[in-house]
Design an enzyme around this catalytic site. Sequence first.
Site, PDB file in Angstrom:
ATOM      1  N   HIS A 266      46.768  45.345  58.417  1.00 54.45           N
ATOM      2  CA  HIS A 266      46.135  44.102  58.881  1.00 54.45           C
ATOM      3  C   HIS A 266      44.659  44.412  59.131  1.00 54.45           C
ATOM      4  O   HIS A 266      43.922  44.760  58.220  1.00 54.45           O
ATOM      5  CB  HIS A 266      46.904  43.617  60.115  1.00 54.45           C
ATOM      6  CG  HIS A 266      46.561  42.234  60.582  1.00 54.45           C
ATOM      7  ND1 HIS A 266      45.790  41.361  59.873  1.00 54.45           N
ATOM      8  CD2 HIS A 266      46.900  41.561  61.725  1.00 54.45           C
ATOM      9  CE1 HIS A 266      45.671  40.217  60.539  1.00 54.45           C
ATOM     10  NE2 HIS A 266      46.328  40.321  61.676  1.00 54.45           N
ATOM     11  N   HIS A 307      46.886  40.468  49.216  1.00 54.70           N
ATOM     12  CA  HIS A 307      46.995  39.613  50.390  1.00 54.70           C
ATOM     13  C   HIS A 307      48.295  38.838  50.301  1.00 54.70           C
ATOM     14  O   HIS A 307      48.701  38.438  49.215  1.00 54.70           O
ATOM     15  CB  HIS A 307      45.802  38.643  50.456  1.00 54.70           C
ATOM     16  CG  HIS A 307      45.618  38.053  51.809  1.00 54.70           C
ATOM     17  ND1 HIS A 307      46.324  36.949  52.227  1.00 54.70           N
ATOM     18  CD2 HIS A 307      44.828  38.426  52.851  1.00 54.70           C
ATOM     19  CE1 HIS A 307      45.956  36.668  53.467  1.00 54.70           C
ATOM     20  NE2 HIS A 307      45.064  37.540  53.876  1.00 54.70           N
ATOM     21  N   ASP A 363      38.539  42.655  53.621  1.00 58.88           N
ATOM     22  CA  ASP A 363      38.236  43.978  54.159  1.00 58.88           C
ATOM     23  C   ASP A 363      37.647  44.948  53.145  1.00 58.88           C
ATOM     24  O   ASP A 363      37.233  46.043  53.521  1.00 58.88           O
ATOM     25  CB  ASP A 363      39.506  44.593  54.761  1.00 58.88           C
ATOM     26  CG  ASP A 363      39.817  43.995  56.116  1.00 58.88           C
ATOM     27  OD1 ASP A 363      38.850  43.632  56.806  1.00 58.88           O
ATOM     28  OD2 ASP A 363      40.997  43.885  56.469  1.00 58.88           O
TER      29      ASP A 363
HETATM   30  N1  ACO Z   1      47.571  48.432  46.077  1.00 62.88           N
HETATM   31  C1  ACO Z   1      48.545  48.677  45.182  1.00 62.88           C
HETATM   32  N2  ACO Z   1      49.654  47.939  45.040  1.00 62.88           N
HETATM   33  C2  ACO Z   1      49.801  46.908  45.889  1.00 62.88           C
HETATM   34  C3  ACO Z   1      48.826  46.580  46.865  1.00 62.88           C
HETATM   35  C4  ACO Z   1      47.664  47.386  46.932  1.00 62.88           C
HETATM   36  N3  ACO Z   1      46.717  47.144  47.823  1.00 62.88           N
HETATM   37  N4  ACO Z   1      49.238  45.496  47.550  1.00 62.88           N
HETATM   38  C5  ACO Z   1      50.418  45.145  47.031  1.00 62.88           C
HETATM   39  N5  ACO Z   1      50.756  45.992  46.039  1.00 62.88           N
HETATM   40  C6  ACO Z   1      51.940  45.918  45.177  1.00 62.88           C
HETATM   41  C7  ACO Z   1      53.197  46.355  45.910  1.00 62.88           C
HETATM   42  O1  ACO Z   1      53.442  47.731  45.745  1.00 62.88           O
HETATM   43  C8  ACO Z   1      54.226  45.487  45.239  1.00 62.88           C
HETATM   44  O2  ACO Z   1      54.490  46.040  43.967  1.00 62.88           O
HETATM   45  P1  ACO Z   1      56.004  46.026  43.364  1.00 62.88           P
HETATM   46  O3  ACO Z   1      56.323  44.574  43.182  1.00 62.88           O
HETATM   47  O4  ACO Z   1      55.913  46.800  42.096  1.00 62.88           O
HETATM   48  O5  ACO Z   1      56.861  46.674  44.408  1.00 62.88           O
HETATM   49  C9  ACO Z   1      53.512  44.177  44.992  1.00 62.88           C
HETATM   50  O6  ACO Z   1      52.127  44.539  44.871  1.00 62.88           O
HETATM   51  C10 ACO Z   1      53.686  43.161  46.107  1.00 62.88           C
HETATM   52  O7  ACO Z   1      53.327  43.786  47.347  1.00 62.88           O
HETATM   53  P2  ACO Z   1      53.929  43.383  48.729  1.00 62.88           P
HETATM   54  O8  ACO Z   1      53.870  44.553  49.641  1.00 62.88           O
HETATM   55  O9  ACO Z   1      55.274  42.739  48.540  1.00 62.88           O
HETATM   56  O10 ACO Z   1      52.910  42.247  49.190  1.00 62.88           O
HETATM   57  P3  ACO Z   1      52.734  41.701  50.656  1.00 62.88           P
HETATM   58  O11 ACO Z   1      52.323  40.299  50.533  1.00 62.88           O
HETATM   59  O12 ACO Z   1      53.919  42.012  51.510  1.00 62.88           O
HETATM   60  O13 ACO Z   1      51.526  42.605  51.215  1.00 62.88           O
HETATM   61  C11 ACO Z   1      49.437  43.352  51.937  1.00 62.88           C
HETATM   62  C12 ACO Z   1      50.269  42.148  51.481  1.00 62.88           C
HETATM   63  C13 ACO Z   1      50.104  44.010  53.168  1.00 62.88           C
HETATM   64  C14 ACO Z   1      48.049  42.868  52.362  1.00 62.88           C
HETATM   65  C15 ACO Z   1      49.347  44.370  50.775  1.00 62.88           C
HETATM   66  O14 ACO Z   1      48.734  43.767  49.655  1.00 62.88           O
HETATM   67  C16 ACO Z   1      48.625  45.650  51.170  1.00 62.88           C
HETATM   68  O15 ACO Z   1      49.259  46.564  51.706  1.00 62.88           O
HETATM   69  N6  ACO Z   1      47.279  45.733  50.910  1.00 62.88           N
HETATM   70  C17 ACO Z   1      46.515  46.880  51.314  1.00 62.88           C
HETATM   71  C18 ACO Z   1      46.171  46.779  52.793  1.00 62.88           C
HETATM   72  C19 ACO Z   1      45.104  45.724  53.069  1.00 62.88           C
HETATM   73  O16 ACO Z   1      44.077  45.663  52.412  1.00 62.88           O
HETATM   74  N7  ACO Z   1      45.354  44.926  54.123  1.00 62.88           N
HETATM   75  C20 ACO Z   1      44.408  43.893  54.559  1.00 62.88           C
HETATM   76  C21 ACO Z   1      44.983  42.521  54.404  1.00 62.88           C
HETATM   77  S1  ACO Z   1      43.767  41.331  54.815  1.00 62.88           S
HETATM   78  C22 ACO Z   1      43.771  41.318  56.481  1.00 62.88           C
HETATM   79  O17 ACO Z   1      44.712  41.578  57.148  1.00 62.88           O
HETATM   80  C23 ACO Z   1      42.521  40.928  57.112  1.00 62.88           C
END
Ligand code: ACO
Length: 440
Positions: A266, A307, A363
């Site tokens: 987050h 996201h 971010d």
């Molecule tokens: N890098 C690589 N792969 C990713 C990323 C990433 N940043 N984000 C998602 N994926 C992939 C997952 O591995 C998954 O792949 P799969 O289907 O092969 O298993 C798919 O994309 C879907 O990911 P989920 O985890 O189901 O997506 P969710 O909506 O739950 O997660 C989140 C959203 C937590 C923001 C995620 O994209 C992430 O971890 N990003 C990196 C952390 C980040 O930047 N957080 C800031 C968010 S903005 C904020 O809070 C202000």
Amino acid sequence: MSAESLTVVDNRTGVEYTLPIVDGAINATGLGQIKDADGAGLLSYDPAFLNTASCRSEITYIDGDAGILRYRGYPIEQVAEQAGFLETAYLLFEGELPTDEQLQKWTDDVRVHTYVHTNIEEFLAGFRYDAHPMGMLLGAVGALSTFYPDAKDISDPENRYLQRVRLVAKLPTIAAFIFRHNRGLPYVLPRNDLDYVGNFVNMTFEIGGRHEPNPVLQRALEILFILHADHEQNCSTSAVRSVGSSNVDPFSAVSAGIAALYGPLHGGANEAVLRMLDEIGDVSNVPAFIEGVKDGSAGTRLMGFGHRVYKSYDPRAKIVKALADEVFKQVGMDKDLEIALKLEEAALNDEYFISRKLYPNVDFYTGLIYRSMAFPTDFFTVLFAVARTSGWLAQWEELLNDKEQKIARPRQIYVGYGERPYTSQLTNQFPSAKKDAIRK
Ligand code: ACO
């Protein structure tokens, strides 16, 4: 039968049910009337709230597919370009943009509450020199509730206004004190002749009674505050609403929001982005790193990408990228910015990220800007929390005025053991001997 309804047949019993659709949603409690042969009502199962609305809200609108974000109907691009931070906070709370007079009153109210009780200074002194600023912040804001026991009266709108003013006013002071604690610098008290952001920057960076603000960087920080002010039902806002639904005081509820924001998935993501850029080290390592993210060998996701709601470019990220250009014109190009630009380009052209609709989030570039302003990495999320406090409080106010809300209490699907007789597995007989003693 209304067209705005959903008709379903329960194939276990053959019974047909019609559920009203209101505002594009069915009420999950309506599923309870769909009963199995034993009379148990149907639950909806939605871990992590992927498709469940927990409230009606008039504050922030997001269309994640179209990359749209609006505060009270105003596009974020226009708010970021034209509004001040306190004006934005007023808009979030009150629902309308303030007139001159309204803004003056709100600003004056905030100004006269910027000081914190001196015991807070002593409280902060108890933390280790290297305590994480977010741990300090959530502790200090929680502690504020003990300084303002009147905040418990959440039924009185005027009292709620006072607590909101206190929180918005004191967060920058506490944040600046935390910054200085970690450096062993004496605290600088609020200067009420300065504006909200100017005062915060001064409390943070003033040395020996001197600080020359850079107007470009200061406005950039204000824009970042505006962009972070609210983002509807994200993890930390849900935490504030969930904890607030127990009718606890707003200091405790906001402290829960800060705890949620602390996490790297987050608000902690901007910190994680810089650590990732540091690890990559050089533009030439970008392709290998991207491959490592994809096959898992990098041991990390591409931080600052992806996201839960935005499945196209986060509109805040676009503004932040333009802001980064302006800031780096002032402070000079940064090696990590080059790596970030290359990473973004590589990811946006890579099938893995394209097919999963992973774009830069807010971010991705904010950390680079904060660092160029001389904020340390572990302080970035504190800046986010200072800004988001307005959104949390607007959402808290909305929660308390919402007659449909009750204490938050999700259901569960129990998948554990059925009943079984208790048989101690302990070899040490002391606990049961103690139990016998208690029975006697
Ligand atoms: N890098 C690589 N792969 C990713 C990323 C990433 N940043 N984000 C998602 N994926 C992939 C997952 O591995 C998954 O792949 P799969 O289907 O092969 O298993 C798919 O994309 C879907 O990911 P989920 O985890 O189901 O997506 P969710 O909506 O739950 O997660 C989140 C959203 C937590 C923001 C995620 O994209 C992430 O971890 N990003 C990196 C952390 C980040 O930047 N957080 C800031 C968010 S903005 C904020 O809070 C202000």
